[in-house]
Design a protein around this motif. Structure first.
Motif, mmCIF file in Angstrom:
data_model
loop_
_atom_site.group_PDB
_atom_site.id
_atom_site.type_symbol
_atom_site.label_atom_id
_atom_site.label_comp_id
_atom_site.label_asym_id
_atom_site.label_seq_id
_atom_site.Cartn_x
_atom_site.Cartn_y
_atom_site.Cartn_z
ATOM 1 N N LYS A 64 104.762 -51.063 72.296
ATOM 2 C CA LYS A 64 104.634 -49.259 71.580
ATOM 3 C C LYS A 64 106.080 -48.932 70.618
ATOM 4 O O LYS A 64 106.697 -48.975 69.912
ATOM 5 C CB LYS A 64 105.225 -49.013 73.031
ATOM 6 C CG LYS A 64 103.769 -48.469 73.895
ATOM 7 C CD LYS A 64 104.892 -47.976 74.544
ATOM 8 C CE LYS A 64 103.132 -47.939 76.194
ATOM 9 N NZ LYS A 64 103.868 -46.800 77.088
ATOM 10 N N TRP A 65 107.899 -50.441 71.074
ATOM 11 C CA TRP A 65 108.527 -50.577 69.831
ATOM 12 C C TRP A 65 107.164 -50.939 68.560
ATOM 13 O O TRP A 65 108.912 -50.036 68.011
ATOM 14 C CB TRP A 65 108.976 -51.582 70.563
ATOM 15 C CG TRP A 65 110.478 -51.733 70.230
ATOM 16 C CD1 TRP A 65 111.741 -50.728 70.330
ATOM 17 C CD2 TRP A 65 111.326 -52.973 69.233
ATOM 18 N NE1 TRP A 65 112.522 -51.423 69.614
ATOM 19 C CE2 TRP A 65 112.490 -51.883 68.850
ATOM 20 C CE3 TRP A 65 109.692 -53.171 68.462
ATOM 21 C CZ2 TRP A 65 113.010 -52.543 67.740
ATOM 22 C CZ3 TRP A 65 110.486 -54.237 66.734
ATOM 23 C CH2 TRP A 65 112.007 -53.910 67.117
ATOM 24 N N TRP A 66 106.969 -51.693 68.754
ATOM 25 C CA TRP A 66 106.361 -52.263 67.162
ATOM 26 C C TRP A 66 106.243 -50.884 66.569
ATOM 27 O O TRP A 66 105.570 -50.240 64.689
ATOM 28 C CB TRP A 66 106.079 -53.408 67.626
ATOM 29 C CG TRP A 66 106.373 -54.848 67.072
ATOM 30 C CD1 TRP A 66 107.068 -55.938 68.529
ATOM 31 C CD2 TRP A 66 107.516 -55.415 66.176
ATOM 32 N NE1 TRP A 66 107.622 -56.771 68.048
ATOM 33 C CE2 TRP A 66 107.727 -56.417 67.077
ATOM 34 C CE3 TRP A 66 107.432 -54.846 65.173
ATOM 35 C CZ2 TRP A 66 108.654 -56.959 65.751
ATOM 36 C CZ3 TRP A 66 108.834 -55.331 64.652
ATOM 37 C CH2 TRP A 66 109.176 -56.780 64.960
ATOM 38 N N ALA A 67 104.559 -50.275 67.454
ATOM 39 C CA ALA A 67 104.419 -48.970 66.034
ATOM 40 C C ALA A 67 105.109 -48.034 66.370
ATOM 41 O O ALA A 67 104.724 -47.070 65.127
ATOM 42 C CB ALA A 67 103.589 -48.629 67.295
ATOM 43 N N ALA A 68 106.118 -48.073 66.567
ATOM 44 C CA ALA A 68 107.143 -46.889 66.467
ATOM 45 C C ALA A 68 107.733 -46.655 65.147
ATOM 46 O O ALA A 68 107.768 -48.515 64.077
ATOM 47 C CB ALA A 68 108.539 -46.803 67.245
ATOM 48 N N GLU A 106 105.329 -52.257 76.377
ATOM 49 C CA GLU A 106 106.996 -51.621 76.143
ATOM 50 C C GLU A 106 106.825 -52.008 74.485
ATOM 51 O O GLU A 106 107.697 -51.761 73.504
ATOM 52 C CB GLU A 106 107.869 -52.149 77.101
ATOM 53 C CG GLU A 106 107.237 -51.026 78.113
ATOM 54 C CD GLU A 106 107.370 -49.521 77.827
ATOM 55 O OE1 GLU A 106 108.161 -49.538 76.912
ATOM 56 O OE2 GLU A 106 106.733 -49.096 78.289
ATOM 57 N N THR A 107 106.659 -53.946 74.290
ATOM 58 C CA THR A 107 106.835 -54.699 73.136
ATOM 59 C C THR A 107 105.706 -53.809 71.905
ATOM 60 O O THR A 107 106.868 -53.427 71.153
ATOM 61 C CB THR A 107 106.450 -55.826 73.286
ATOM 62 O OG1 THR A 107 106.924 -56.893 74.685
ATOM 63 C CG2 THR A 107 106.640 -57.079 72.166
ATOM 64 N N ARG A 135 102.788 -54.240 62.613
ATOM 65 C CA ARG A 135 102.960 -52.811 63.126
ATOM 66 C C ARG A 135 101.266 -52.124 62.706
ATOM 67 O O ARG A 135 100.993 -51.737 64.203
ATOM 68 C CB ARG A 135 103.933 -51.374 62.155
ATOM 69 C CG ARG A 135 104.301 -50.581 62.495
ATOM 70 C CD ARG A 135 105.007 -49.604 61.546
ATOM 71 N NE ARG A 135 106.124 -50.380 60.907
ATOM 72 C CZ ARG A 135 106.891 -50.347 61.493
ATOM 73 N NH1 ARG A 135 106.861 -49.390 62.927
ATOM 74 N NH2 ARG A 135 108.155 -50.768 62.000
ATOM 75 N N SER A 141 99.710 -52.679 66.775
ATOM 76 C CA SER A 141 100.722 -52.030 68.117
ATOM 77 C C SER A 141 100.773 -50.680 67.442
ATOM 78 O O SER A 141 99.859 -49.836 69.020
ATOM 79 C CB SER A 141 102.318 -52.689 68.039
ATOM 80 O OG SER A 141 102.384 -53.619 67.354
ATOM 81 N N ARG A 142 100.329 -50.201 66.969
ATOM 82 C CA ARG A 142 99.501 -48.578 66.478
ATOM 83 C C ARG A 142 98.256 -49.013 66.921
ATOM 84 O O ARG A 142 97.640 -47.655 67.840
ATOM 85 C CB ARG A 142 99.798 -48.037 65.494
ATOM 86 C CG ARG A 142 100.913 -47.787 64.404
ATOM 87 C CD ARG A 142 101.637 -47.164 63.267
ATOM 88 N NE ARG A 142 102.755 -47.116 63.050
ATOM 89 C CZ ARG A 142 103.208 -46.658 61.339
ATOM 90 N NH1 ARG A 142 102.272 -47.055 60.615
ATOM 91 N NH2 ARG A 142 104.523 -46.400 62.364
ATOM 92 N N VAL A 162 98.414 -49.029 70.777
ATOM 93 C CA VAL A 162 98.873 -47.909 71.658
ATOM 94 C C VAL A 162 97.760 -47.300 71.381
ATOM 95 O O VAL A 162 97.600 -45.931 72.366
ATOM 96 C CB VAL A 162 100.018 -47.200 70.682
ATOM 97 C CG1 VAL A 162 100.441 -45.623 70.914
ATOM 98 C CG2 VAL A 162 101.156 -48.384 71.093
ATOM 99 N N THR A 163 97.123 -46.467 70.355
ATOM 100 C CA THR A 163 95.761 -45.552 70.538
ATOM 101 C C THR A 163 95.059 -46.119 71.469
ATOM 102 O O THR A 163 94.408 -45.203 71.486
ATOM 103 C CB THR A 163 95.627 -45.441 68.608
ATOM 104 O OG1 THR A 163 96.127 -45.735 67.937
ATOM 105 C CG2 THR A 163 94.167 -45.085 69.014
#
Length: 162
Positions: A158-162, A155-156, A141, A144-145, A148-149
């Motif tokens: 982004k999904w794990w970062a949510a 997309e993968t 996580r 992934s975050r 994203v930052t």
């Protein structure tokens, strides 16, 4: 038999290699490219490693031959790293091979090295695959975050970062 073909376009050489597996009615054609045909150049060694991985991933091989080609890829990527240690591409490629060979700790070290040298979506995804394999959800996580930052997330991630 099937022979390789080499084409020179611009500053690159393209080598097409046919893989016919025994008497099976299956075959594959792999293309590798390099700026040099020098057998010791890091670029050529990477191309050899990539071709070996392509053979292994073709699923046309028996398991023992797949392991053989992973070993050949490992040797080529290690040689490329030795000749050009500052280049992160061989580290990432070697990490993928070591992960496929079940050497997760070494794969993580190599992937982290490649990511530190040249952050990319590809290296983020590689590390996320390693964290997933180990069940390290918090690290997955956080990675992934971070991706994203930094604007490197697919997309993968982004999904794990949510």
């Amino acid at each position: 038999g099937l022979a390789p073909d080499v084409i020179h376009i611009g500053d690159r050489y393209y080598v097409y290699v046919a893989a016919n597996i025994g008497a099976q009615p299956k075959a594959a054609i792999n293309m590798i490219s390099s700026k040099s045909l020098d057998p010791e150049s890091p670029e050529r060694l990477m191309a050899v490693g990539d071709a070996c991985v392509a053979y292994q991933e073709s699923r046309l091989l028996e398991a023992a031959m797949g392991r053989h080609w992973l070993g050949e890829a490992e040797a080529a990527y290690r040689a490329a790293r030795a000749r050009r240690p500052e280049w992160p591409v061989p580290a990432a490629a070697l990490a993928r091979v070591r992960l496929a060979q079940g050497e997760v700790a070494e794969a993580e070290t190599l992937a982290a090295e490649a990511r530190a040298a040249a952050p990319s979506t590809e290296t983020d995804l590689l590390l996320s695959e390693i964290f997933f394999a180990q069940g390290r959800w918090g690290d997955l996580r956080a990675l992934s975050r971070d991706a994203v930052t930094a604007g490197r997330a697919d997309e993968t991630l982004k999904w794990w970062a949510a």
